[in-house]
Design a protein around this motif. Sequence first.
Motif, PDB file in Angstrom:
ATOM      1  N   GLU A 257       0.151  11.371 -22.681  1.00 54.92           N
ATOM      2  CA  GLU A 257       0.216  11.886 -21.315  1.00 54.92           C
ATOM      3  C   GLU A 257       1.345  12.906 -21.174  1.00 54.92           C
ATOM      4  O   GLU A 257       1.207  13.922 -20.492  1.00 54.92           O
ATOM      5  CB  GLU A 257       0.404  10.736 -20.336  1.00 54.92           C
TER       6      GLU A 257
ATOM      7  N   GLU B 207       2.037  16.745  -8.899  1.00 56.82           N
ATOM      8  CA  GLU B 207       0.632  16.384  -9.056  1.00 56.82           C
ATOM      9  C   GLU B 207       0.388  15.689 -10.394  1.00 56.82           C
ATOM     10  O   GLU B 207      -0.311  14.683 -10.472  1.00 56.82           O
ATOM     11  CB  GLU B 207      -0.241  17.639  -8.946  1.00 56.82           C
ATOM     12  N   LEU B 208       0.997  16.253 -11.476  1.00 55.61           N
ATOM     13  CA  LEU B 208       0.791  15.679 -12.808  1.00 55.61           C
ATOM     14  C   LEU B 208       1.405  14.292 -12.918  1.00 55.61           C
ATOM     15  O   LEU B 208       0.816  13.372 -13.506  1.00 55.61           O
ATOM     16  CB  LEU B 208       1.388  16.599 -13.870  1.00 55.61           C
TER      17      LEU B 208
ATOM     18  N   THR C 299       1.995  12.238 -10.453  1.00 58.23           N
ATOM     19  CA  THR C 299       1.191  11.329  -9.635  1.00 58.23           C
ATOM     20  C   THR C 299      -0.073  10.928 -10.375  1.00 58.23           C
ATOM     21  O   THR C 299      -0.473   9.757 -10.399  1.00 58.23           O
ATOM     22  CB  THR C 299       0.833  11.994  -8.295  1.00 58.23           C
ATOM     23  N   GLU C 300      -0.691  11.906 -11.013  1.00 60.39           N
ATOM     24  CA  GLU C 300      -1.901  11.631 -11.787  1.00 60.39           C
ATOM     25  C   GLU C 300      -1.595  10.671 -12.929  1.00 60.39           C
ATOM     26  O   GLU C 300      -2.345   9.728 -13.186  1.00 60.39           O
ATOM     27  CB  GLU C 300      -2.456  12.947 -12.331  1.00 60.39           C
ATOM     28  N   SER C 301      -0.460  10.915 -13.616  1.00 62.66           N
ATOM     29  CA  SER C 301      -0.052  10.032 -14.712  1.00 62.66           C
ATOM     30  C   SER C 301       0.249   8.634 -14.209  1.00 62.66           C
ATOM     31  O   SER C 301      -0.143   7.633 -14.821  1.00 62.66           O
ATOM     32  CB  SER C 301       1.170  10.620 -15.419  1.00 62.66           C
TER      33      SER C 301
ATOM     34  N   LYS D 221      -2.941   6.870 -13.368  1.00 56.73           N
ATOM     35  CA  LYS D 221      -3.606   6.383 -14.579  1.00 56.73           C
ATOM     36  C   LYS D 221      -2.965   5.085 -15.046  1.00 56.73           C
ATOM     37  O   LYS D 221      -3.652   4.162 -15.485  1.00 56.73           O
ATOM     38  CB  LYS D 221      -3.508   7.437 -15.681  1.00 56.73           C
TER      39      LYS D 221
ATOM     40  N   SER E 236      -6.187  10.751  -4.258  1.00 60.68           N
ATOM     41  CA  SER E 236      -6.451  12.147  -4.612  1.00 60.68           C
ATOM     42  C   SER E 236      -5.211  13.026  -4.503  1.00 60.68           C
ATOM     43  O   SER E 236      -5.287  14.232  -4.741  1.00 60.68           O
ATOM     44  CB  SER E 236      -7.547  12.715  -3.703  1.00 60.68           C
TER      45      SER E 236
ATOM     46  N   THR F 103      -8.613   8.081 -13.061  1.00 57.63           N
ATOM     47  CA  THR F 103      -8.343   9.480 -12.742  1.00 57.63           C
ATOM     48  C   THR F 103      -8.534  10.325 -13.994  1.00 57.63           C
ATOM     49  O   THR F 103      -8.065   9.985 -15.066  1.00 57.63           O
ATOM     50  CB  THR F 103      -6.900   9.649 -12.234  1.00 57.63           C
ATOM     51  N   GLU F 104      -9.261  11.433 -13.844  1.00 53.03           N
ATOM     52  CA  GLU F 104      -9.505  12.320 -14.993  1.00 53.03           C
ATOM     53  C   GLU F 104      -8.212  13.010 -15.409  1.00 53.03           C
ATOM     54  O   GLU F 104      -7.395  13.356 -14.609  1.00 53.03           O
ATOM     55  CB  GLU F 104     -10.587  13.364 -14.626  1.00 53.03           C
TER      56      GLU F 104
END
Length: 546
Positions: free
Chosen positions: A238, A351-352, A354-356, A359, A503, A545-546
Motif C-alpha cells: 500500500e 484521499e490515499l 483514507t483509502e488505505s 482497506k 467514499s 475499496t478499490e
Amino acid sequence: MAAANFLPSEDRFLCSICLDVFTDPVTTSCGHNFCKTCITEHWNHNDQYLCPMCKEVFNTRPQLQVNTFISEMVSQFRQSAQQKASSSSSEQQVSKPGEVPCDVCTGTRLKALKSCLVCLVSYCQTHLEPHLTASGLKRHQLIDPVENLEDRMCLKHDKLLELFCRTDQTCVCVLCPVLDHKIHKVVPLKDEYEEKKAELKKTEAEIQQMIKKKRLKIQEIKDSVKLSKNDADREIAEGVQVFTSLKVTVERSQAELIRTLEENQKKTEKQAEDFIKELEQEISELMKRRTEVEQLSQSEDHLHLLQNVPSLSPAPPTKDWTGVRVRPSHEETVVRAVAQLEETLSKQMKELLTESELKRVQQYAVDVTLDPETASSYLILSDDGKQVSFTDVCKYLPDNPERFSKHIWVLGKQSFSSGRFYFEIQVTGKTEWHLGVARESINRKGAITRSPQNGFWTIHLRNGHQYYAAAGPDVSLSLASRPQKVGVFVDYEEGLVSFYDVSAALIFSFTGCCFTEKLLPIFSPGLNECGKNSAPLIISPVRQTE
C-alpha cells in the motif's frame, strides 16, 4: 554315573555362619555342616559349645574332622561353578567407563548388575548368583548398581542408612533416632522416598505444564511474527502504491512547471524579437534622417542651406522604451506551482491515506443484522433484518426488558467483547439518523442521554446537514460532503471507535475508551419529518475499496 554327575542345589554347600561355600567342611554330632574355621571361631568366642543351627549344647568341645564326602561334593560344586562362571563371563559385558564394575571380579572386571546394601558390594551376574539362590542371602536388599556404597553407611554408627529424619531433612541409621534424633520425626526411607517421588512427579507435571505454556507462547510469538510479516507486506504494497501515486503527481507537476516555463520563455523570446525589429526600424529611420541632416549641414552655400532646412523630413515618431522590460519573473511561476502542488498533494495524501485506512478496517467486516426484540414499537424492520425505518403508527409489541420504550432505537443481534469489527450503513436520502455502538447494559426504558459515560459511542445527522458526535456534550462535525454510506470500526482492546465516510474520509473517532462488557451495533432512522426522512437505514455488505 548319572548319580555321580548330579549336584544338589547351591544352598546345600553354604556355611550358615559365613554364608559362603564350605571351606574344609566339618560335621557336628547333631548332623549340621560348617566351615572348620567358622565353627572353631564361633566356639572360641562363646561360653557354651552349641550348634549354631539347632542350638544343641555339647558338654565338651567336639573333636572336628573334615567330612571327606561333603568336601568332595563342594570341590565338584566349585569346579561346576567356575565352569559356569567362565561360560557366563564370556557372555557378560566388561565394565566400561561410567558403568559400575563388579567388586568381586579379579583381572577383567565385569559390569555389575546389582549392588547389595547389606554386603556393600556390587556383583556381576556370576557373583550375584548366591544372593538369588541362598536362603540367607535372599534377605539382603539388592538395588540397581551404584558406586560408593560406603556413602550409604552412617559415618557415626557404621550402620546402613535406612531411615529419614524429616526434622533435619537427612538420612539416618537405626541408631540415630535413639542417640542423636530422639525428638525428631523419623520415618522409613521408603516412606520418604514415596512421598518425595510423588512430589517430584507433581513438580515434573508442573514443569511440563510450564514447558507447554512456554511452547504455546513461542508458537504465539511465531504466529504474531507471521501476522506482522503479512501486515508489513500489505503496508509495504500500500505504501508503494501511495508513494508511486504521489511520485506520479510530483512528476506531472514538474513536467507542467517545465512546460509553463518553456512556453513563457518562448513568449519572452518572441516579444523580444518584436521589440528588436521595432527598435531596428526606428534606428533605420533615424539613420536616414541623420544622413539628410549631415549632408545639409556640410553645405557652405548659405542660401541653399536656408532654403532646404524646411524641406527636411520630419523626425520619425519613436516609442518611449524606458519602461519596456523583457525579463519575466519565473520565481513567481515556481512559487505558484509549488503551492498548487502542495495543495494537490495534501488533498491526494488525505484521499490515499483514507483509502488505505479503509482497506485496513474493512478486512474486519462482520455480518450485522437487526434484533427485533430490541426495536422500538415505532420502527419497521425488513424480513432479512438489514433495514429499519420509522412509522407514525405505534405497533403493539411485548414490553420485554430488551426493548427500547422511550426512544426509537434498535440494536444489532451480534455482540462483541474482544478484537476488531467493522460494518457499513447506507444513509442515502436521510435528513436525520443516529448510529454507532453501545454497551449491552444501556438504559432501554427511561430517558437516555447519549454519551460514552452512559455507554453510547454514536454520531448523528440533524436537519439534513448538521453532523454531531455524541461525546457528551455533542461535538459539531464539519464534513466536506454528505456521506451516502457510513462505516463503523471498533478496536475493543485499543479502546477505539471510528466513523468513516466510505467514499471520502474519516469522520470522527472516539479514542481512549475503556470497554468492560459486550458492545452491540445501535441504529435510529429518526422521525419521518412529513416524508422528508422516510428512507430506511440499510446495513450494507462491505465491498473492499478499490
